[in-house]
Design a protein around this motif. Sequence first.
Motif, PDB file in Angstrom:
ATOM      1  N   LYS A   1       0.705  -0.779  -0.615  1.00 53.40           N
ATOM      2  CA  LYS A   1       0.062   0.150  -0.004  1.00 53.40           C
ATOM      3  C   LYS A   1       1.147   1.239  -0.059  1.00 53.40           C
ATOM      4  N   LEU A   2       0.556   2.215  -0.974  1.00 54.03           N
ATOM      5  CA  LEU A   2       1.101   3.743  -1.129  1.00 54.03           C
ATOM      6  C   LEU A   2      -0.436   4.925  -0.511  1.00 54.03           C
ATOM      7  N   MET A   3      -0.400   4.977   0.532  1.00 56.32           N
ATOM      8  CA  MET A   3      -1.246   6.261   0.865  1.00 56.32           C
ATOM      9  C   MET A   3       0.091   7.853   1.246  1.00 56.32           C
ATOM     10  N   ILE A   4      -0.919   8.803   0.935  1.00 58.60           N
ATOM     11  CA  ILE A   4      -0.485   9.727   0.631  1.00 58.60           C
ATOM     12  C   ILE A   4      -1.128  10.868   1.436  1.00 58.60           C
ATOM     13  N   HIS A   5      -0.360  10.927   2.718  1.00 52.98           N
ATOM     14  CA  HIS A   5      -0.628  12.191   3.924  1.00 52.98           C
ATOM     15  C   HIS A   5      -1.616  13.760   3.698  1.00 52.98           C
ATOM     16  N   PHE A   6      -3.584  13.363   2.938  1.00 59.15           N
ATOM     17  CA  PHE A   6      -3.770  14.357   2.628  1.00 59.15           C
ATOM     18  C   PHE A   6      -4.562  14.358   4.096  1.00 59.15           C
ATOM     19  N   ASN A   7      -4.072  15.262   4.804  1.00 62.28           N
ATOM     20  CA  ASN A   7      -4.617  15.348   6.283  1.00 62.28           C
ATOM     21  C   ASN A   7      -5.516  15.957   6.562  1.00 62.28           C
ATOM     22  N   TYR A   8      -5.782  17.249   5.709  1.00 60.33           N
ATOM     23  CA  TYR A   8      -7.253  17.721   6.011  1.00 60.33           C
ATOM     24  C   TYR A   8      -8.259  17.381   5.211  1.00 60.33           C
ATOM     25  N   ARG A   9      -8.003  16.058   4.565  1.00 59.79           N
ATOM     26  CA  ARG A   9      -9.821  15.012   4.940  1.00 59.79           C
ATOM     27  C   ARG A   9      -9.960  15.506   6.371  1.00 59.79           C
ATOM     28  N   TYR A  10      -8.960  14.799   7.255  1.00 62.65           N
ATOM     29  CA  TYR A  10      -9.276  13.892   8.537  1.00 62.65           C
ATOM     30  C   TYR A  10      -9.528  14.798   9.604  1.00 62.65           C
ATOM     31  N   SER A  11     -10.627  16.127   9.621  1.00 64.13           N
ATOM     32  CA  SER A  11     -11.439  16.734  10.212  1.00 64.13           C
ATOM     33  C   SER A  11     -12.350  16.866  10.336  1.00 64.13           C
ATOM     34  N   PRO A  12     -12.826  16.722  11.494  1.00 58.58           N
ATOM     35  CA  PRO A  12     -14.910  16.165  11.912  1.00 58.58           C
ATOM     36  C   PRO A  12     -15.789  17.346  10.927  1.00 58.58           C
ATOM     37  N   GLN A  13     -14.675  19.066  10.696  1.00 58.16           N
ATOM     38  CA  GLN A  13     -15.874  19.080   9.453  1.00 58.16           C
ATOM     39  C   GLN A  13     -15.513  18.522   7.823  1.00 58.16           C
ATOM     40  N   SER A  14     -14.950  18.801   7.953  1.00 55.35           N
ATOM     41  CA  SER A  14     -14.979  18.126   6.421  1.00 55.35           C
ATOM     42  C   SER A  14     -14.685  16.310   6.370  1.00 55.35           C
TER      43      SER A  14
END
Length: 346
Positions: free
Chosen positions: A116-129
Amino acid sequence: MTVRAAVVGLGMGRNHARAYHASPRADLVAICDLNEALLAEYKTQYPQAVAYANYEEMFAQANLDAVSIALPNFLHAPVAIAALEAGINVLSEKPMALNAAVAQTMLDASRTAGKKLMIHFNYRYSPQSQFLKRYVDEGHLGQLYYARTRWLRSRGIPKLGGWFGIRRLSGGGPLIDLGVHRIDLAMWLMGYPKAVSVSASAFNLLGARLAQEQGAAFDCEDLVSALVRLDNGATLNLEVSWAGGTDKREDMMTGIYGTQGAVIQRNVGQDYDFECLALDSAAGQLLRVEPQTLPRTVPSAVDDFIACVADDREPTASAENGLEMMRIIDAIYRSAELQREVRLDE
């Protein structure tokens, strides 16, 4: 399964290390950095983790299931590919690579290795998002036709004189640093349509002057504006800047517009906390989404990566998304250079 995890790069990787250590489904078994002082500091925080100064040695010896790559941009690809070839699943910090061609080699390596290769798009991971994603996917907006997103700073060139401002090391300026987050959030909310063409402008006026005044190396843009046409008929409007783009310290916004309504996420004041707005199509007004309607907690990007490895499922913040991101970024830089619209199939 308990995931045996490691982090390469303990500056940006500090949050990765903390998340692995806190997870009930992972063990932080190794850490790696060339900075001896930083390595020693982390060793006191995570005494169970074996410290390495060489990532290849760590990949060969630590019996890893997963590793976070949190290094300067030009090192993402070579270190990630080395990990994949060693049979280790990879979470790479953004941007995926310096350009789309290099990103493709990473994706190819993950497919060849079956890892697996995942990219750290961390702004998806918020309650609002997460709320907005569910709201859009439930069809409340109708047909999506427009998105706009921005991340503007008044004076926010990171570590002026360091690798961030040297294009051969970073790949670019605020577009590849900040824009990658904003574009990904908008594209993810829209279901990641393919980009068809781009018309963009890029400037290096304030950044160049500040660098000259401080005797610092700097050859990146400091502001980008772009219009991206998508294959579903929608368009995406982007603005990003490191300098002079706003009267705030930080100004972040992403809005998705459809035939039945709209949703907007924006930062509160000058901070990184976000609020959500939803358009009441009957009243024709944007209404603040009350906090109690939001998820109380959501998994972080690292938590999601751990679950992907432990449960053997594919990441949603995928390498394919990362590659599409790099195709868009390449086209924006190309359009700005040529001062004309650029098709992505050119």
